[in-house]
Design an enzyme around this catalytic site. Sequence first.
Site, mmCIF file in Angstrom:
data_model
loop_
_atom_site.group_PDB
_atom_site.id
_atom_site.type_symbol
_atom_site.label_atom_id
_atom_site.label_comp_id
_atom_site.label_asym_id
_atom_site.label_seq_id
_atom_site.Cartn_x
_atom_site.Cartn_y
_atom_site.Cartn_z
ATOM 1 N N ARG A 222 2.493 12.050 -9.596
ATOM 2 C CA ARG A 222 2.880 10.663 -9.297
ATOM 3 C C ARG A 222 4.316 10.393 -9.734
ATOM 4 O O ARG A 222 4.988 9.521 -9.206
ATOM 5 C CB ARG A 222 1.981 9.669 -10.046
ATOM 6 C CG ARG A 222 0.568 9.569 -9.524
ATOM 7 C CD ARG A 222 -0.124 8.366 -10.156
ATOM 8 N NE ARG A 222 -1.571 8.446 -10.061
ATOM 9 C CZ ARG A 222 -2.283 8.020 -9.026
ATOM 10 N NH1 ARG A 222 -1.682 7.507 -7.966
ATOM 11 N NH2 ARG A 222 -3.594 8.104 -9.038
ATOM 12 N N ASP B 276 -0.452 10.641 -5.797
ATOM 13 C CA ASP B 276 -0.942 11.798 -6.553
ATOM 14 C C ASP B 276 -1.695 12.826 -5.715
ATOM 15 O O ASP B 276 -2.172 12.536 -4.618
ATOM 16 C CB ASP B 276 -1.902 11.333 -7.649
ATOM 17 C CG ASP B 276 -3.265 10.935 -7.076
ATOM 18 O OD1 ASP B 276 -3.288 10.072 -6.177
ATOM 19 O OD2 ASP B 276 -4.284 11.513 -7.498
ATOM 20 N N GLU C 116 0.858 -1.194 0.000
ATOM 21 C CA GLU C 116 0.000 0.000 0.000
ATOM 22 C C GLU C 116 0.891 1.240 0.000
ATOM 23 O O GLU C 116 2.008 1.207 0.530
ATOM 24 C CB GLU C 116 -0.875 -0.098 1.266
ATOM 25 C CG GLU C 116 -1.656 1.103 1.681
ATOM 26 C CD GLU C 116 -2.813 1.481 0.771
ATOM 27 O OE1 GLU C 116 -2.575 1.597 -0.447
ATOM 28 O OE2 GLU C 116 -3.912 1.700 1.281
ATOM 29 N N ASP C 117 0.403 2.332 -0.572
ATOM 30 C CA ASP C 117 1.203 3.556 -0.551
ATOM 31 C C ASP C 117 1.155 4.243 0.813
ATOM 32 O O ASP C 117 2.185 4.504 1.416
ATOM 33 C CB ASP C 117 0.784 4.523 -1.684
ATOM 34 C CG ASP C 117 -0.694 4.908 -1.646
ATOM 35 O OD1 ASP C 117 -1.459 4.340 -0.838
ATOM 36 O OD2 ASP C 117 -1.091 5.783 -2.441
ATOM 37 N N PHE D 280 -0.427 16.358 3.500
ATOM 38 C CA PHE D 280 -0.844 15.742 2.240
ATOM 39 C C PHE D 280 0.389 15.604 1.370
ATOM 40 O O PHE D 280 1.070 16.586 1.083
ATOM 41 C CB PHE D 280 -1.934 16.572 1.544
ATOM 42 C CG PHE D 280 -2.609 15.780 0.471
ATOM 43 C CD1 PHE D 280 -3.662 14.930 0.774
ATOM 44 C CD2 PHE D 280 -2.162 15.840 -0.841
ATOM 45 C CE1 PHE D 280 -4.268 14.147 -0.210
ATOM 46 C CE2 PHE D 280 -2.753 15.067 -1.841
ATOM 47 C CZ PHE D 280 -3.808 14.225 -1.516
ATOM 48 N N ASP E 44 -3.682 5.933 6.019
ATOM 49 C CA ASP E 44 -4.098 7.228 6.546
ATOM 50 C C ASP E 44 -5.145 6.956 7.641
ATOM 51 O O ASP E 44 -4.780 6.619 8.762
ATOM 52 C CB ASP E 44 -4.638 8.040 5.357
ATOM 53 C CG ASP E 44 -4.980 9.467 5.689
ATOM 54 O OD1 ASP E 44 -4.398 10.011 6.631
ATOM 55 O OD2 ASP E 44 -5.838 10.064 5.009
HETATM 56 P P1 IMP Z 1 -7.196 5.605 4.184
HETATM 57 O O1 IMP Z 1 -8.314 4.718 3.762
HETATM 58 O O2 IMP Z 1 -7.716 6.881 4.827
HETATM 59 O O3 IMP Z 1 -6.159 4.929 5.028
HETATM 60 O O4 IMP Z 1 -6.524 6.167 2.887
HETATM 61 C C1 IMP Z 1 -5.734 5.451 2.100
HETATM 62 C C2 IMP Z 1 -5.613 6.067 0.728
HETATM 63 O O5 IMP Z 1 -5.892 7.465 0.687
HETATM 64 C C3 IMP Z 1 -4.181 5.931 0.280
HETATM 65 O O6 IMP Z 1 -3.968 4.687 -0.318
HETATM 66 C C4 IMP Z 1 -4.063 7.084 -0.693
HETATM 67 O O7 IMP Z 1 -4.530 6.661 -1.963
HETATM 68 C C5 IMP Z 1 -4.996 8.138 -0.150
HETATM 69 N N1 IMP Z 1 -4.213 9.124 0.614
HETATM 70 C C6 IMP Z 1 -4.125 9.232 1.949
HETATM 71 N N2 IMP Z 1 -3.285 10.232 2.292
HETATM 72 C C7 IMP Z 1 -2.835 10.759 1.131
HETATM 73 C C8 IMP Z 1 -1.888 11.814 0.820
HETATM 74 O O8 IMP Z 1 -1.296 12.460 1.686
HETATM 75 N N3 IMP Z 1 -1.658 12.025 -0.507
HETATM 76 C C9 IMP Z 1 -2.275 11.323 -1.491
HETATM 77 N N4 IMP Z 1 -3.132 10.330 -1.243
HETATM 78 C C10 IMP Z 1 -3.418 10.050 0.054
#
Ligand code: IMP
Length: 182
Positions: free
Chosen positions: A167, A161, A101-102, A154, A105
């Site tokens: 990206r 992205d 996973e990237d 962010f 959050d």
């Molecule tokens: P979560 O479900 O809130 O944990 O979010 C996960 C997804 O939100 C990540 O896989 C990203 O695609 C996107 N995301 C969360 N934070 C960022 C950020 O700082 N920049 C870009 N995408 C983000």
Amino acid sequence: MTTPAYRIDELISAKAIAARVEALAREISAFYRGTDKLVVVGLLRGSFIFIADLVRELNLAVEVDFLEVSSYGNSTESSREVRILKDLRGEIEGRDVLVVEDIVDTGHTLRHVLSILGTRNPKRIEVCALLDKPSRREVDVKARWIGFEIPDAFVVGYGIDYAQRNRNLPHIGAVRFTGEPE
Ligand code: IMP
């Protein structure tokens, strides 16, 4: 889509990322030593550069697959469901699965992905996330391997992205909104 004006401040250099990816790959290779064909699942699209670099450093036989889920966008907290947009090509039943996973959050995306994959009876699922924002967590999910813990900013670059841009930056940067219209 119009975006407000912003600049990008480097947070993690390309060199620091490369060193960390190498170290993660060493730990992951040791953990899975002896495993018969690990399935490495990249979550599209944010993990595409990370997974490409990571698998090239793994000293293991791996199969690479991809999963794309819808982000919950601006839906309300209670309806944070994710849908599969692109499913895996292969079967994971009885297999060792590593989800790449990237960013973790709030944790909602990962929690849903783990529950979807969990219904397919894999032998074991672990997670490797490039970035972790623990201060933003809303659900209790943990990645076994984390590249970098970052504050609540962010970020973009290295596959990640902002409105489908940035990206292709080789480093990770924090987006700073400057307040002027673009
Ligand atoms: P979560 O479900 O809130 O944990 O979010 C996960 C997804 O939100 C990540 O896989 C990203 O695609 C996107 N995301 C969360 N934070 C960022 C950020 O700082 N920049 C870009 N995408 C983000």
